[in-house]
Design a protein around this motif. Structure first.
Motif, PDB file in Angstrom:
ATOM      1  N   GLY A  24       2.163  -5.848   7.544  1.00 35.15           N
ATOM      2  CA  GLY A  24       2.190  -6.592   6.019  1.00 35.15           C
ATOM      3  C   GLY A  24       0.922  -6.096   5.175  1.00 35.15           C
ATOM      4  O   GLY A  24       0.936  -6.950   4.194  1.00 35.15           O
ATOM      5  N   ALA A  25      -0.085  -5.488   5.821  1.00 37.95           N
ATOM      6  CA  ALA A  25      -1.055  -5.173   4.940  1.00 37.95           C
ATOM      7  C   ALA A  25      -0.933  -4.282   3.623  1.00 37.95           C
ATOM      8  O   ALA A  25      -1.408  -4.411   2.747  1.00 37.95           O
ATOM      9  N   LYS A  26       0.095  -3.459   3.859  1.00 36.92           N
ATOM     10  CA  LYS A  26       0.524  -2.480   2.699  1.00 36.92           C
ATOM     11  C   LYS A  26       1.141  -3.173   1.613  1.00 36.92           C
ATOM     12  O   LYS A  26       1.078  -3.033   0.627  1.00 36.92           O
ATOM     13  N   ARG A  27       2.177  -4.168   1.832  1.00 39.29           N
ATOM     14  CA  ARG A  27       2.942  -5.242   0.971  1.00 39.29           C
ATOM     15  C   ARG A  27       1.691  -5.895   0.151  1.00 39.29           C
ATOM     16  O   ARG A  27       1.652  -6.065  -1.079  1.00 39.29           O
ATOM     17  N   GLU A  28       0.700  -6.448   0.907  1.00 39.67           N
ATOM     18  CA  GLU A  28      -0.235  -7.467   0.266  1.00 39.67           C
ATOM     19  C   GLU A  28      -1.160  -6.478  -0.669  1.00 39.67           C
ATOM     20  O   GLU A  28      -1.535  -6.983  -1.908  1.00 39.67           O
ATOM     21  N   THR A  29      -1.421  -5.310  -0.231  1.00 36.16           N
ATOM     22  CA  THR A  29      -2.396  -4.414  -1.126  1.00 36.16           C
ATOM     23  C   THR A  29      -1.439  -4.079  -2.448  1.00 36.16           C
ATOM     24  O   THR A  29      -2.199  -4.092  -3.263  1.00 36.16           O
ATOM     25  N   MET A  30      -0.323  -3.899  -2.378  1.00 41.83           N
ATOM     26  CA  MET A  30       0.602  -3.558  -3.443  1.00 41.83           C
ATOM     27  C   MET A  30       0.489  -4.554  -4.259  1.00 41.83           C
ATOM     28  O   MET A  30       0.291  -4.398  -5.562  1.00 41.83           O
ATOM     29  N   ILE A  31       0.767  -5.789  -3.781  1.00 40.45           N
ATOM     30  CA  ILE A  31       0.609  -7.078  -4.740  1.00 40.45           C
ATOM     31  C   ILE A  31      -0.595  -7.367  -5.314  1.00 40.45           C
ATOM     32  O   ILE A  31      -0.450  -7.644  -6.496  1.00 40.45           O
ATOM     33  N   PHE A  32      -1.608  -7.136  -4.575  1.00 36.77           N
ATOM     34  CA  PHE A  32      -2.986  -7.392  -5.281  1.00 36.77           C
ATOM     35  C   PHE A  32      -3.195  -6.042  -6.235  1.00 36.77           C
ATOM     36  O   PHE A  32      -3.723  -6.624  -7.413  1.00 36.77           O
TER      37      PHE A  32
END
Length: 88
Positions: A24-32
């Motif tokens: 889930g870190a890639k998705r969270e980084t993209m949202i940030f």
């Protein structure tokens, strides 16, 4: 990012130690990143918070600056009364 230690696969292939994204870190980084770009984009807009058509402030300083109430600086005087001899 979690660190994966070196290991050997079941077929005998050695694998070096490496880091890996957490689930889930890639998705969270993209949202940030999208939110950060939106903040920067909105922060650089030409919207002013003041009144429209207000004149810019003008300087009231007159140069050169003179201090009338301050005493004049004394003339510098030597601190020794004898001549200093320099080697030649």
């Amino acid at each position: 990012m979690p660190w994966v230690r070196p290991y050997v696969r079941s077929d005998g292939t050695p694998v070096r130690g490496h880091s890996r994204w957490a689930p889930g870190a890639k998705r969270e980084t993209m949202i940030f990143g999208v939110v950060a770009l939106a903040v920067v984009g909105l922060g650089n807009s030409n919207v002013s918070a003041g009144a429209e058509g207000a004149p810019p402030p003008h300087s009231t300083v007159q140069y050169p600056i003179q201090f009338d109430s301050a005493p004049a600086a004394p003339e510098p005087r030597p601190t020794v009364s004898y001549p200093i001899r320099w080697e030649r």
